[in-house]
Scaffold this motif. Sequence first.
Motif, short mmCIF file in Angstrom:
data_model
loop_
_atom_site.label_atom_id
_atom_site.label_comp_id
_atom_site.label_asym_id
_atom_site.label_seq_id
_atom_site.Cartn_x
_atom_site.Cartn_y
_atom_site.Cartn_z
N VAL A 120 0.84 -1.20 0.00
CA VAL A 120 0.00 0.00 0.00
C VAL A 120 0.88 1.25 0.00
O VAL A 120 1.77 1.39 0.83
CB VAL A 120 -0.97 -0.01 1.19
CG1 VAL A 120 -1.73 1.31 1.30
CG2 VAL A 120 -1.95 -1.18 1.07
N VAL A 121 0.61 2.13 -0.95
CA VAL A 121 1.37 3.38 -1.05
C VAL A 121 0.54 4.59 -0.61
O VAL A 121 1.11 5.66 -0.36
CB VAL A 121 1.92 3.60 -2.48
CG1 VAL A 121 2.92 2.52 -2.83
CG2 VAL A 121 0.80 3.67 -3.51
N ALA A 122 -0.78 4.44 -0.51
CA ALA A 122 -1.62 5.55 -0.08
C ALA A 122 -2.91 5.04 0.53
O ALA A 122 -3.49 4.08 0.04
CB ALA A 122 -1.93 6.48 -1.26
N THR A 123 -3.33 5.70 1.60
CA THR A 123 -4.66 5.46 2.16
C THR A 123 -5.38 6.80 2.24
O THR A 123 -4.76 7.86 2.37
CB THR A 123 -4.61 4.85 3.58
OG1 THR A 123 -3.87 5.70 4.45
CG2 THR A 123 -4.01 3.46 3.57
N ARG A 124 -6.70 6.72 2.14
CA ARG A 124 -7.55 7.87 2.37
C ARG A 124 -8.58 7.44 3.40
O ARG A 124 -9.22 6.39 3.25
CB ARG A 124 -8.21 8.33 1.07
CG ARG A 124 -7.27 9.18 0.23
CD ARG A 124 -7.84 9.53 -1.13
NE ARG A 124 -7.98 8.35 -1.98
CZ ARG A 124 -6.97 7.72 -2.58
NH1 ARG A 124 -5.74 8.10 -2.40
NH2 ARG A 124 -7.20 6.68 -3.35
N MET A 125 -8.69 8.24 4.45
CA MET A 125 -9.63 7.94 5.52
C MET A 125 -10.62 9.08 5.64
O MET A 125 -10.23 10.25 5.74
CB MET A 125 -8.86 7.74 6.83
CG MET A 125 -7.94 6.53 6.77
SD MET A 125 -6.77 6.44 8.14
CE MET A 125 -5.55 7.66 7.59
N TYR A 126 -11.88 8.72 5.60
CA TYR A 126 -12.96 9.69 5.71
C TYR A 126 -13.63 9.46 7.05
O TYR A 126 -14.03 8.34 7.37
CB TYR A 126 -13.97 9.48 4.57
CG TYR A 126 -13.30 9.54 3.21
CD1 TYR A 126 -13.06 10.76 2.59
CD2 TYR A 126 -12.88 8.37 2.57
CE1 TYR A 126 -12.43 10.82 1.36
CE2 TYR A 126 -12.24 8.43 1.34
CZ TYR A 126 -12.03 9.65 0.74
OH TYR A 126 -11.39 9.71 -0.48
N VAL A 127 -13.70 10.51 7.87
CA VAL A 127 -14.28 10.40 9.20
C VAL A 127 -15.39 11.43 9.38
O VAL A 127 -15.38 12.48 8.74
CB VAL A 127 -13.21 10.59 10.30
CG1 VAL A 127 -12.13 9.50 10.20
CG2 VAL A 127 -12.56 11.96 10.25
N THR A 128 -16.32 11.10 10.26
CA THR A 128 -17.41 12.04 10.53
C THR A 128 -17.10 12.96 11.70
O THR A 128 -17.81 13.93 11.91
CB THR A 128 -18.71 11.27 10.83
OG1 THR A 128 -18.49 10.38 11.93
CG2 THR A 128 -19.18 10.50 9.60
N ASP A 129 -16.02 12.67 12.46
CA ASP A 129 -15.64 13.51 13.59
C ASP A 129 -14.12 13.56 13.68
O ASP A 129 -13.49 12.65 14.22
CB ASP A 129 -16.24 12.98 14.89
CG ASP A 129 -15.98 13.87 16.08
OD1 ASP A 129 -15.20 14.84 15.98
OD2 ASP A 129 -16.56 13.58 17.16
N ILE A 130 -13.52 14.62 13.17
CA ILE A 130 -12.06 14.74 13.11
C ILE A 130 -11.44 14.78 14.51
O ILE A 130 -10.27 14.46 14.68
CB ILE A 130 -11.67 15.99 12.28
CG1 ILE A 130 -10.22 15.87 11.78
CG2 ILE A 130 -11.87 17.27 13.07
CD1 ILE A 130 -10.10 15.12 10.50
N THR A 131 -12.22 15.13 15.53
CA THR A 131 -11.67 15.16 16.88
C THR A 131 -11.31 13.76 17.39
O THR A 131 -10.58 13.63 18.38
CB THR A 131 -12.61 15.85 17.89
OG1 THR A 131 -13.79 15.05 18.07
CG2 THR A 131 -12.97 17.26 17.43
N LEU A 132 -11.79 12.71 16.72
CA LEU A 132 -11.47 11.33 17.10
C LEU A 132 -10.29 10.78 16.30
O LEU A 132 -9.97 9.60 16.41
CB LEU A 132 -12.70 10.43 16.86
CG LEU A 132 -13.96 10.80 17.65
CD1 LEU A 132 -15.11 9.88 17.25
CD2 LEU A 132 -13.71 10.75 19.14
#
Length: 130
Positions: A73-85
Motif C-alpha cells: 500500500v502506497v496511499a490510504t484515504r480515511m474519511y471520518v465524521t468527527d475529526i476530533t477522534l
Amino acid sequence: MDTRRSWSGSPWEERAGYCRAVRVDDRAWVAGTAPFADDGSVVAPGDMAAQTRRCLEILTQGLADVGAEPGHVVATRMYVTDITLAGELSEPHREAFGGNPPAATLVQVAALVHPDVLIEVEAEAVVRDR
C-alpha cells in the motif's frame, strides 16, 4: 493487461455496481471500506479504533484477494465524521502497515453510509516482485 477483481460479499457492491478491490498489472485499489460485520451490522458504534481495525481487516482481505498485501500500500484515504477522534485511528493504521507506512490523507465528511459509521478507508497499492 492482467485485471483481477474481488468482492467481499457486501450487498452494497451489487447494488452500486462496484467490487471491493481491483488489480491491473502491478497497481491495486481497494474501494472505500466501512466497518460492517459479516451480518451487515455496524461494528462497534462509537468506537473509532475498533471501527478502523475492522475497515483495515476488510481492506487487507481485499488486497489478498488480488495478490497484494499491506506492505504494497502506497496511499490510504480515511474519511471520518468527527475529526476530533482522529487520534483514535492512528494506532490501528500504524499497526496495519508496520514498517511500510503509506502516504495518508484524513478528511472529515458530513456523513457516511450509515449514521453509526465513523470511518471509511480506501487504499492504493503497487505490487512489485521482490
